[in-house]
Scaffold this motif. Structure first.
Motif, PDB file in Angstrom:
ATOM      1  N   THR A   1      -2.888   9.191  -1.589  1.00  0.00           N
ATOM      2  CA  THR A   1      -2.053  10.285  -2.049  1.00  0.00           C
ATOM      3  C   THR A   1      -2.683  11.648  -1.805  1.00  0.00           C
ATOM      4  OG1 THR A   1      -0.888  11.244  -3.950  1.00  0.00           O
ATOM      5  CG2 THR A   1      -2.985  10.168  -4.411  1.00  0.00           C
ATOM      6  N   VAL A   2      -1.847  12.629  -1.529  1.00  0.00           N
ATOM      7  CA  VAL A   2      -2.311  14.009  -1.526  1.00  0.00           C
ATOM      8  C   VAL A   2      -2.610  14.388  -2.971  1.00  0.00           C
ATOM      9  CG1 VAL A   2      -1.038  14.672   0.543  1.00  0.00           C
ATOM     10  CG2 VAL A   2       0.060  14.884  -1.691  1.00  0.00           C
ATOM     11  N   ALA A   3      -3.512  15.342  -3.158  1.00  0.00           N
ATOM     12  CA  ALA A   3      -3.842  15.780  -4.516  1.00  0.00           C
ATOM     13  C   ALA A   3      -2.657  16.486  -5.149  1.00  0.00           C
ATOM     14  CB  ALA A   3      -5.067  16.685  -4.498  1.00  0.00           C
TER      15      ALA A   3
ATOM     16  N   ALA B   1       3.526  -0.903   4.018  1.00  0.00           N
ATOM     17  CA  ALA B   1       3.488   0.502   3.628  1.00  0.00           C
ATOM     18  C   ALA B   1       4.643   0.805   2.679  1.00  0.00           C
ATOM     19  CB  ALA B   1       3.566   1.399   4.855  1.00  0.00           C
ATOM     20  N   VAL B   2       4.339   1.557   1.623  1.00  0.00           N
ATOM     21  CA  VAL B   2       5.356   2.002   0.669  1.00  0.00           C
ATOM     22  C   VAL B   2       5.308   3.532   0.629  1.00  0.00           C
ATOM     23  CG1 VAL B   2       6.280   1.762  -1.675  1.00  0.00           C
ATOM     24  CG2 VAL B   2       4.929  -0.100  -0.668  1.00  0.00           C
ATOM     25  N   PRO B   3       5.978   4.195   1.562  1.00  0.00           N
ATOM     26  CA  PRO B   3       5.948   5.659   1.580  1.00  0.00           C
ATOM     27  C   PRO B   3       6.787   6.221   0.442  1.00  0.00           C
ATOM     28  CG  PRO B   3       7.453   4.852   3.258  1.00  0.00           C
ATOM     29  CD  PRO B   3       6.807   3.641   2.649  1.00  0.00           C
ATOM     30  N   LEU B   4       6.202   7.133  -0.340  1.00  0.00           N
ATOM     31  CA  LEU B   4       6.888   7.675  -1.509  1.00  0.00           C
ATOM     32  C   LEU B   4       7.183   9.156  -1.340  1.00  0.00           C
ATOM     33  CD1 LEU B   4       4.894   5.924  -4.383  1.00  0.00           C
ATOM     34  CD2 LEU B   4       7.057   5.214  -3.345  1.00  0.00           C
ATOM     35  N   ASN B   5       8.230   9.576  -1.993  1.00  0.00           N
ATOM     36  CA  ASN B   5       8.690  10.958  -1.947  1.00  0.00           C
ATOM     37  C   ASN B   5       7.659  11.871  -2.605  1.00  0.00           C
ATOM     38  OD1 ASN B   5      10.126  13.402  -2.409  1.00  0.00           O
ATOM     39  ND2 ASN B   5      12.060  12.307  -2.446  1.00  0.00           N
ATOM     40  N   PHE B   6       7.179  12.900  -1.885  1.00  0.00           N
ATOM     41  CA  PHE B   6       6.169  13.777  -2.456  1.00  0.00           C
ATOM     42  C   PHE B   6       6.777  14.850  -3.363  1.00  0.00           C
ATOM     43  CE2 PHE B   6       6.652  14.814   2.132  1.00  0.00           C
ATOM     44  CZ  PHE B   6       7.303  16.036   2.030  1.00  0.00           C
ATOM     45  N   GLN B   7       8.075  14.712  -3.683  1.00  0.00           N
ATOM     46  CA  GLN B   7       8.672  15.550  -4.717  1.00  0.00           C
ATOM     47  C   GLN B   7       8.738  14.822  -6.062  1.00  0.00           C
ATOM     48  OE1 GLN B   7      12.107  18.131  -3.617  1.00  0.00           O
ATOM     49  NE2 GLN B   7      12.201  16.854  -1.783  1.00  0.00           N
TER      50      GLN B   7
ATOM     51  N   TYR C   1       8.378  10.195   4.974  1.00  0.00           N
ATOM     52  CA  TYR C   1       8.624   9.051   4.098  1.00  0.00           C
ATOM     53  C   TYR C   1      10.059   8.576   4.239  1.00  0.00           C
ATOM     54  CZ  TYR C   1      10.656  12.503   0.827  1.00  0.00           C
ATOM     55  OH  TYR C   1      11.412  13.491   0.256  1.00  0.00           O
ATOM     56  N   HIS C   2      10.910   9.376   4.882  1.00  0.00           N
ATOM     57  CA  HIS C   2      12.277   8.987   5.208  1.00  0.00           C
ATOM     58  C   HIS C   2      12.318   8.370   6.601  1.00  0.00           C
ATOM     59  CE1 HIS C   2      15.418  11.309   2.578  1.00  0.00           C
ATOM     60  NE2 HIS C   2      14.780  10.371   1.918  1.00  0.00           N
ATOM     61  N   VAL C   3      13.249   7.462   6.815  1.00  0.00           N
ATOM     62  CA  VAL C   3      13.362   6.864   8.137  1.00  0.00           C
ATOM     63  C   VAL C   3      13.838   7.867   9.183  1.00  0.00           C
ATOM     64  CG1 VAL C   3      13.636   4.474   7.380  1.00  0.00           C
ATOM     65  CG2 VAL C   3      15.660   5.957   7.533  1.00  0.00           C
ATOM     66  N   PHE C   4      14.524   8.939   8.780  1.00  0.00           N
ATOM     67  CA  PHE C   4      14.969   9.943   9.754  1.00  0.00           C
ATOM     68  C   PHE C   4      13.761  10.536  10.477  1.00  0.00           C
ATOM     69  CE2 PHE C   4      18.398  13.536  10.220  1.00  0.00           C
ATOM     70  CZ  PHE C   4      18.265  13.471  11.595  1.00  0.00           C
TER      71      PHE C   4
ATOM     72  N   VAL D   1       0.859  -1.182   0.000  1.00  0.00           N
ATOM     73  CA  VAL D   1       0.000   0.000   0.000  1.00  0.00           C
ATOM     74  C   VAL D   1       0.897   1.233   0.000  1.00  0.00           C
ATOM     75  CG1 VAL D   1      -1.798   1.275   1.225  1.00  0.00           C
ATOM     76  CG2 VAL D   1      -1.790  -1.234   1.278  1.00  0.00           C
ATOM     77  N   ALA D   2       0.856   1.998  -1.088  1.00  0.00           N
ATOM     78  CA  ALA D   2       1.724   3.169  -1.207  1.00  0.00           C
ATOM     79  C   ALA D   2       1.079   4.394  -0.563  1.00  0.00           C
ATOM     80  CB  ALA D   2       2.040   3.451  -2.670  1.00  0.00           C
ATOM     81  N   MET D   3       1.948   5.287  -0.090  1.00  0.00           N
ATOM     82  CA  MET D   3       1.515   6.531   0.553  1.00  0.00           C
ATOM     83  C   MET D   3       2.329   7.694  -0.012  1.00  0.00           C
ATOM     84  SD  MET D   3       1.701   5.241   4.518  1.00  0.00           S
ATOM     85  CE  MET D   3       1.521   6.934   5.119  1.00  0.00           C
TER      86      MET D   3
END
Length: 554
Positions: free
Chosen positions: A125-127, A99-105, A243-246, A75-77
């Motif tokens: 996803t955000v619009a 969870a597959v968190p993706l870079n919003f850039q 979306y980063h582990v930091f 499931v991507a985010m």
């Protein structure tokens, strides 16, 4: 009377020991039982308690199950640092999905590549973000996505939910949550199953999708709270993306172990971040050095009550002594930390210790992170390092410079659907990091360079091949070579050397603009040099020697 470092650590040990492997939702629920009405997420728009996040996550899990998402499905985010992030993460984890968190850039092609590589079944996803209109991006790569999922281009993608609307026919997160059951519960999830797939480089060419388990991220987060001596109700603020582990492990999850709160910022603004420290009595700031510079400059000219600030943790790129001196003078924390890690090791594996000298904080990336009750049996640590020959992979003698290799219970077991890279980077339980460095007799790591072409720009890992491939699609370009060059604030920035096609006229500003429209900002080269093929340093076998290009850049 203020607690000592030892007292704080003892409280954490008594609350969580002995360590029992847990799933993310199981661990979170144990905190909810103790502190249901404490705030867990605080943003400009909302303050959500543990109980509220728990209920929302159950509704999300319930509705995902109804939509056919099963244990092990991806499931991507695409979610920026807003309050909904935590409930989505925990909701996905409740049913054993990944969870597959993706870079919003990401731009459209980067998004398509990531969704395809991860075989994503469901997308939140955000619009739109500051960088990308994701509604338009989805229209481009998967026409009809509102009702037909990913279509022929992304056959695994079955449904998309928009966090904040943006399309009349699409499902919003509010509608999705409203249909779920607040009391939903699922069968126990194996703590050693995969909880996250996190991309660690570009999504063209050869993406890296690290797999992390529930137990890995939780052990790492607990170790960070223990090492950085979190007190009860510890509050952490950051503009690092979750979306980063930091941001996710060192911020969101680590604060959970103290029954505390995370205060994520959607954009980095030194004034609003310092104002949040004052308004919400924040105890710790997470940053990369470029942010840290902005914070100390703002603090010097502003008038903020920073008396609650206990700690500043700045990492992901080197920082000079003068910056740490300004941190102490302007922000006045009681502790400062830097560290080292990567996605594949569930965030930080090394941290400096409270009381380390500024020279140590500047010249090293710390010693092995203390794990407390979550550590490797009998060692007190969560990982161990050795150096190996960059060419052969064979272990080197203690103290010798080489490629850093790491092993331990928080280290990924491999990349998703990538046997070639797994064979290249894993030697049994040992992961080759790609970084050159040394480990001294006290366990402190010093970084001396990169073993491979990948470089970090402001904490973001960049694949030169991806950038090169984009540049070469511009008419008039025959060859393109990209490498990271040193930068005091960003750690490294991109530099490109391009060879025109014949008599074509090539403009460096045009190349940068072309990249900005197709790549996330951190991947866009800061420097572009137009050169002739004869100017390129070559080996006898015809390969370009990038390290000589980098030397020439100076």
């Amino acid at each position: 009377m203020a607690q000592s470092i030892d007292d704080r650590r003892q409280v954490l040990e008594e609350r969580w020991g002995p360590w029992e492997p847990m799933s993310l939702s199981q661990c979170f629920d144990s905190v909810v039982e103790q502190f249901p009405y404490r705030p867990f997420i605080i943003t400009d728009d909302a303050s959500l308690t543990y109980a509220t996040v728990a209920e929302t996550s159950r509704r999300i899990a319930s509705q995902l199950s109804r939509c056919g998402v099963e244990r092990g499905d991806n499931v991507a985010m695409i979610v920026d640092n807003r309050a909904e992030f935590a409930a989505l993460k925990i909701g996905i984890a409740r049913i054993g999905a990944v969870a597959v968190p993706l870079n919003f850039q990401y731009r459209a092609e980067e998004l398509r590549a990531a969704l395809a590589h991860s075989h994503t079944k469901f997308l939140f996803t955000v619009a739109r973000s500051i960088a990308t209109d994701f509604v338009e991006a989805l229209d481009e790569i998967a026409p009809g996505w509102e009702t037909h999922g990913g279509g022929s281009e992304l056959p695994d993608l079955e449904q998309v939910v928009l966090i904040d609307g943006g399309r009349e026919s699409g499902t919003t997160l509010a509608e999705f949550v409203g249909r779920g059951e607040p009391s939903f519960d699922s069968a126990p999830v194996d703590p050693d199953s995969i909880s996250d797939i996190v991309f660690t480089s570009g999504t063209s060419g050869h993406p890296l999708a690290a797999t992390l388990t529930h137990d890995m991220v939780l052990r790492s987060a607990y170790g960070s709270a223990f090492h950085r001596t979190f007190a009860d109700e510890w509050r952490v603020s950051f503009a690092l993306p979750m979306y980063h582990v930091f941001g996710y492990v060192e911020g969101l999850l680590a604060s959970m172990f103290a029954g505390g709160a995370a205060l994520p910022r959607q954009v980095f603004n030194p004034h609003t971040l310092l104002q949040a420290v004052e308004d919400h009595r924040v105890n710790e700031i997470l940053a990369v050095p470029t942010m840290t510079v902005g914070l100390v400059e703002e603090a010097a000219k502003g008038d903020y009550d920073l008396s609650s600030l206990q700690s500043v943790f700045s990492a992901a790129a080197p920082a000079p002594v003068w910056l740490w001196e300004r941190v102490q003078a302007e922000l006045r924390p009681r502790m400062i930390f830097t560290g080292y890690g990567q996605t594949e090791v569930s965030a930080a594996t090394t941290l400096t210790l409270p009381g380390d000298s500024l020279e140590t904080v500047s010249e090293t990336v710390g010693t092995l992170k203390l794990g407390g009750v979550a550590s490797i049996d009998g060692t007190g640590r969560l990982a161990e390092y050795r150096t190996v020959s960059p060419m052969m992979g064979s272990p080197l003698s203690p103290g010798a410079e080489g490629e850093l290799s790491v092993s331990g219970p928080i280290v990924s077991r491999g990349y998703f659907d990538d046997e070639e890279r797994n064979e290249a980077m894993f030697d049994g339980d040992w992961l080759r990091t790609g970084d050159l460095g040394t480990v001294d007799s006290a366990g402190y790591l010093r970084l001396t360079g990169r073993a491979r072409d990948l470089y970090k720009c402001g904490g973001e890992l960049v694949s030169p091949k991806e950038v090169e491939d984009v540049i070469k699609t511009l008419p008039g370009i025959e060859q393109a070579y990209v490498a990271g060059v040193p930068d005091e604030l960003m750690g490294q920035v991109g530099a490109a050397w391009v060879v025109p096609d014949g008599d074509a006229l090539v403009d460096s500003s045009e190349i940068r603009a072309y990249c900005r429209n197709r790549l996330a900002a951190f991947k866009v080269p800061r420097f572009v040099s137009v050169v002739s093929a004869e100017d390129l340093p070559m080996t006898t076998t015809g390969k370009v020697q990038k390290f000589l290009l980098v030397e020439r850049h100076h």
